[in-house]
Design a protein around this motif. Structure first.
Motif, PDB file in Angstrom:
ATOM      1  N   GLN A  25       3.270  -8.365  14.327  1.00 34.19           N
ATOM      2  CA  GLN A  25       4.418  -8.007  13.470  1.00 34.19           C
ATOM      3  C   GLN A  25       5.419  -9.165  13.489  1.00 34.19           C
ATOM      4  OE1 GLN A  25       4.699  -4.524  12.064  1.00 34.19           O
ATOM      5  NE2 GLN A  25       2.523  -4.639  12.510  1.00 34.19           N
TER       6      GLN A  25
ATOM      7  N   PRO B 257      -1.522  -4.836   5.910  1.00 34.88           N
ATOM      8  CA  PRO B 257      -2.309  -6.035   5.657  1.00 34.88           C
ATOM      9  C   PRO B 257      -2.858  -6.638   6.950  1.00 34.88           C
ATOM     10  CG  PRO B 257       0.028  -6.571   5.624  1.00 34.88           C
ATOM     11  CD  PRO B 257      -0.065  -5.087   5.805  1.00 34.88           C
TER      12      PRO B 257
ATOM     13  N   ARG C  62       0.805  -1.221   0.000  1.00 32.85           N
ATOM     14  CA  ARG C  62       0.000   0.000   0.000  1.00 32.85           C
ATOM     15  C   ARG C  62       0.840   1.274   0.000  1.00 32.85           C
ATOM     16  NH1 ARG C  62      -3.486  -3.773   1.679  1.00 32.85           N
ATOM     17  NH2 ARG C  62      -1.559  -4.643   2.434  1.00 32.85           N
TER      18      ARG C  62
HETATM   19  C1  NCD Z   1       2.035  -1.010   8.003  1.00 32.99           C
HETATM   20  C2  NCD Z   1       3.522  -0.931   7.977  1.00 32.99           C
HETATM   21  O1  NCD Z   1       4.168  -1.364   7.044  1.00 32.99           O
HETATM   22  O2  NCD Z   1       4.034  -0.436   8.956  1.00 32.99           O
HETATM   23  N1  NCD Z   1       1.347  -1.147   6.824  1.00 32.99           N
HETATM   24  C3  NCD Z   1       1.193  -0.101   5.999  1.00 32.99           C
HETATM   25  O3  NCD Z   1       2.051   0.753   5.887  1.00 32.99           O
HETATM   26  N2  NCD Z   1       0.042  -0.052   5.337  1.00 32.99           N
HETATM   27  C4  NCD Z   1       1.528  -1.898   9.024  1.00 32.99           C
HETATM   28  C5  NCD Z   1       1.916  -3.320   8.943  1.00 32.99           C
HETATM   29  O4  NCD Z   1       2.615  -3.766   8.049  1.00 32.99           O
HETATM   30  O5  NCD Z   1       1.489  -3.997   9.861  1.00 32.99           O
END
Ligand code: NCD
Length: 328
Positions: free
Chosen positions: A240, A278, A57
């Motif tokens: 995470q 996600p 994203r």
């Molecule tokens: C997040 C990230 O990468 O920190 N996602 C994002 O930017 N849409 C959150 C995640 O990966 O959990």
């Protein structure tokens, strides 16, 4: 605004201005003529997307935000194909990118690298702006901006973010989105934050101390059930797993920290459910069509707030604001 490294550069006025610019920009973009207007704003500018940590994203929305404004992009997503693989230092790599482009948008698994890149730029004649698109477990300022924008839009008929009870649930210890969001929420009066996490995944003390310093009310719990009926919004995050050292994520029973039909049935009729995506098992797809599920709207908002942010960084925001009468 030159660099966007932490949320600290945003005060309430700047947040309101950026949210307004975002709404104006997306309205202009509704019509092909408006899209063509945006497209010709920055056609001589070039940006580098340097993403050495996985991203769907943030990468795609930054890339497309650049394209909407006519900014051309180049990218490195894998350090194995750049000179870092040959031992080039991080600083030398950034200096090289800056020789070719007008803006660097970067995500790294290590904390602090975006700040290092910005410091380096500040010492150079050609100061190229740096935007942090996620630095380690620490900060993700542009995600927090889109989260604020989504909350503001969701609460536009109920007085905005101020006075609301907002929960954050999931891997609060290692999730950078919730950390950055806490830092921006301090600009909204009378909010109450409820941190809901399994033991071992609670919010880190530095953020709790930050909230204490700014007199933001919060509480911590490991029981979602106790709060479902009283929340105005809940920001859910995934485990995470990439930061696991011994498979600790897999040992958490997510059933107490997830939202499906039986949880949403108990929530307020106008509650808002957010997720940076996600997602994992913490949000069941069965609630996707409920109007309270805001995460797909939130994802789309991420594109438009990044268009507005890039326009601000590259000094095209005034042109957008003064053109609005022509398109709206
Ligand atoms: C997040 C990230 O990468 O920190 N996602 C994002 O930017 N849409 C959150 C995640 O990966 O959990």
């Amino acid at each position: 605004m030159l660099h966007v490294i932490t949320t600290d550069i945003f005060d309430r006025e700047r947040l309101d201005d950026l949210c307004h610019l975002t709404t104006v920009t997306r309205r202009i973009a509704r019509e092909p003529d408006g899209l063509r207007f945006l497209q010709q704003l920055l056609p001589v500018r070039r940006a580098m997307l340097y993403f050495t940590q996985p991203s769907t994203r943030t990468f795609l929305s930054m890339n497309n935000a650049c394209h909407i404004l006519g900014v051309r992009t180049s990218e490195i997503r894998n350090p194995d194909v750049s000179s870092e693989f040959k031992g080039e230092t991080f600083e030398d790599s950034i200096r090289t990118f800056a020789a070719y482009v007008d803006m660097i948008i970067m995500r790294t698994p290590q904390p602090g690298y975006a700040a290092r890149a910005a410091d380096l730029m500040d010492d150079m004649d050609r100061r190229v702006p740096v935007i942090n698109a996620g630095s380690g477990k620490d900060q993700h300022p542009t995600q927090a901006l889109l989260d604020i924008y989504t909350l503001e839009r969701s609460f536009r008929d109920s007085g905005g973010i101020e006075g609301k009870t907002i929960a954050m649930m999931g891997d609060l210890k290692r999730g950078r989105t919730v950390r950055s969001l806490c830092r921006l929420l301090r600009h909204y009066k009378d909010i109450h934050i409820v941190f809901i996490a399994a033991p071992g995944f609670e919010m880190e003390p530095d953020i709790l101390a930050y909230l204490d310093d700014h007199e933001i009310s919060y509480e911590q719990s490991d029981r979602l059930d106790d709060y479902l009926t009283s929340l105005d919004a809940i920001y859910v995050t995934r485990m995470q797993t990439e930061h696991d050292t011994s498979g600790e994520s897999a040992r958490v029973d997510l059933s107490g920290y997830s939202i499906g039909q039986s949880q949403i049935d108990r929530m307020k009729p106008d509650a808002v459910i957010l997720h940076p995506l996600p997602r994992g098992a913490e949000i069941h797809p069965e609630i996707d069509d409920d109007p309270r599920a805001a995460y797909w709207r939130q994802e789309r908002n991420g594109l438009w707030i990044r268009v507005a942010l890039i326009a601000s960084v590259l000094e095209a925001s005034e042109q957008i604001l003064s053109a609005q009468a022509k398109f709206l």
